[in-house]
Design an enzyme around this catalytic site. Structure first.
Site, PDB file in Angstrom:
ATOM      1  N   GLY A   9      -9.610 -75.245  45.151  1.00 50.65           N
ATOM      2  CA  GLY A   9      -9.520 -73.995  45.905  1.00 50.65           C
ATOM      3  C   GLY A   9      -8.104 -73.435  45.826  1.00 50.65           C
ATOM      4  O   GLY A   9      -7.282 -73.896  45.008  1.00 50.65           O
ATOM      5  N   VAL A  11      -5.447 -73.641  47.789  1.00 47.65           N
ATOM      6  CA  VAL A  11      -4.318 -74.554  48.057  1.00 47.65           C
ATOM      7  C   VAL A  11      -4.160 -75.557  46.904  1.00 47.65           C
ATOM      8  O   VAL A  11      -3.045 -75.797  46.414  1.00 47.65           O
ATOM      9  CB  VAL A  11      -4.509 -75.292  49.411  1.00 47.65           C
ATOM     10  CG1 VAL A  11      -3.419 -76.333  49.617  1.00 47.65           C
ATOM     11  CG2 VAL A  11      -4.506 -74.291  50.567  1.00 47.65           C
ATOM     12  N   ALA A 122      -2.178 -68.113  50.042  1.00 49.06           N
ATOM     13  CA  ALA A 122      -2.663 -68.286  48.671  1.00 49.06           C
ATOM     14  C   ALA A 122      -4.043 -67.667  48.540  1.00 49.06           C
ATOM     15  O   ALA A 122      -4.880 -67.804  49.438  1.00 49.06           O
ATOM     16  CB  ALA A 122      -2.721 -69.772  48.327  1.00 49.06           C
ATOM     17  N   LYS A 176      -0.099 -76.698  64.319  1.00 46.99           N
ATOM     18  CA  LYS A 176      -0.855 -75.928  63.322  1.00 46.99           C
ATOM     19  C   LYS A 176      -2.242 -75.587  63.869  1.00 46.99           C
ATOM     20  O   LYS A 176      -2.787 -74.507  63.611  1.00 46.99           O
ATOM     21  CB  LYS A 176      -0.965 -76.727  62.015  1.00 46.99           C
ATOM     22  CG  LYS A 176      -1.760 -76.031  60.901  1.00 46.99           C
ATOM     23  CD  LYS A 176      -0.965 -74.935  60.253  1.00 46.99           C
ATOM     24  CE  LYS A 176      -1.661 -74.025  59.269  1.00 46.99           C
ATOM     25  NZ  LYS A 176      -2.545 -74.501  58.282  1.00 46.99           N
ATOM     26  N   ASN A 184      -7.346 -67.673  63.030  1.00 47.86           N
ATOM     27  CA  ASN A 184      -8.525 -67.706  62.152  1.00 47.86           C
ATOM     28  C   ASN A 184      -9.775 -67.056  62.765  1.00 47.86           C
ATOM     29  O   ASN A 184     -10.352 -66.149  62.157  1.00 47.86           O
ATOM     30  CB  ASN A 184      -8.799 -69.141  61.685  1.00 47.86           C
ATOM     31  CG  ASN A 184      -7.679 -69.676  60.805  1.00 47.86           C
ATOM     32  OD1 ASN A 184      -6.562 -69.197  60.884  1.00 47.86           O
ATOM     33  ND2 ASN A 184      -7.966 -70.642  59.970  1.00 47.86           N
ATOM     34  N   SER A 242      -8.244 -67.972  56.172  1.00 49.47           N
ATOM     35  CA  SER A 242      -9.268 -68.723  55.432  1.00 49.47           C
ATOM     36  C   SER A 242     -10.636 -68.555  56.091  1.00 49.47           C
ATOM     37  O   SER A 242     -11.665 -68.513  55.405  1.00 49.47           O
ATOM     38  CB  SER A 242      -8.880 -70.190  55.343  1.00 49.47           C
ATOM     39  OG  SER A 242      -8.608 -70.707  56.620  1.00 49.47           O
TER      40      SER A 242
END
Ligand code: KPL
Length: 293
Positions: A9, A11, A122, A176, A184, A242
């Site tokens: 993916g 990352v 990313a 995190k 998210n 994501s």
């Protein structure tokens, strides 16, 4: 150094590109089409002509490396466990997943387990190409008391792709988790980029409420974590989270690993409970549309 990277993916590709510049990298992927493309074309940095030669193999052919990064989502970790168990308990494994529900499971795998969080933006643009949309850092911490994290940092660190050693893995992951539990689901629900969270006053209020509740459960300081969440939202302002990308593409999201983890800790989180239900409903509708269209 010989480095394995599991997961093709965004990352996994980003790490393969940068770490492949200085190390012998093997990228493990699920699909043979992706394996063939990477073996033929290397891993390119989208929007540039910078391509790095990397060997790709299928995940079931996982072998030993000096260090192996596990870059699959939480949802895919369970299916990967038998392969990881086989690789042996001396392998240095570094897990880069959102959420915290996997810690007990991964700790048993090896005597050298580390966890990490990435603050990079990313975007996977093809099976062999990734766009680096937000330059950040990767923080790594060992789950063991005695570890070689500092020595590892020296070997991994590079100007355009920095690594930082953290001492307290639980604290690092909890911080995190707050960021992910705020950014998210809200970006996915309202279909906005990360930066819009701070611009829309109504979403901003919900974000504050989610941050406050998450800090209560994880016993973190609200002011510090709100500042950190704002910093990440600003640094990745132009990105889609994501969860936004997963739900738009009709893939299962990480809501269980993120919000679900917090809800399992206590039943007094009204805003997280509501957001959890709303994301589940949205996933359901998107998948129905996906099947029909
Ligand atoms: O980790 C992220 C994600 O999208 O999963 C953030 C930090 C929110 C960046 O988009």
């Amino acid at each position: 150094m010989e480095i394995g990277i599991i997961g093709g993916g965004a990352v996994g590709l980003l790490m393969a590109h940068y770490l492949g510049k200085r190390n012998k990298v093997t990228l493990y992927v699920r699909r043979s089409e992706q394996m063939e493309l990477v073996n033929e074309l290397g891993v390119g940095l989208g929007g540039t002509s910078d391509t790095v030669k990397v060997e790709a193999r299928l995940i079931e052919d996982l072998s030993h490396h000096d260090l192996t990064f596990v870059c699959v989502k939480q949802n895919h970790l369970k299916g990967l466990m038998p392969v990881l168990e086989e690789i042996g308990d001396e392998e240095t494994l570094v897990f880069l997943q959102n959420g915290m529900g996997h810690l007990e499971r991964i700790r048993k795998l090896s005597s050298a387990v580390m966890v990490g969080v990435t603050e990079h933006g990313a975007l996977k643009t093809a099976d062999y190409s990734v766009r680096h949309t937000g330059k950040g850092v990767i923080r790594l911490a060992s789950m063991e008391k005695s570890s070689n994290v500092d020595r590892l940092m020296e070997q991994l660190n590079q100007d355009h792709f920095p690594f930082i050693a953290e001492r307290d893995y639980y604290h690092m992951l909890a911080k995190k988790l707050v960021v992910n539990a705020v950014i998210n689901p809200l970006t996915a629900l309202f279909e906005v980029r990360n930066g819009q969270l701070l611009e829309n006053p109504f979403i901003h209020d919900l974000a504050l409420g989610l941050c406050r509740e998450a800090c209560q459960v994880l016993k973190l300081d609200f002011a510090a974590e709100w500042e950190n969440t704002e910093r990440v939202a600003r640094a990745t302002a132009a990105n889609y989270s994501s969860m936004y990308k997963d739900i738009s593409a009709c893939r299962p999201s990480e809501i269980e690993a993120i919000t679900g983890y917090l809800l399992a800790e206590t039943d007094t989180l009204p805003i997280h409970s509501f957001i959890y239900q709303a994301i589940k409903a949205k996933e359901f509708e998107r998948r129905k549309e996906g099947h029909h269209g």
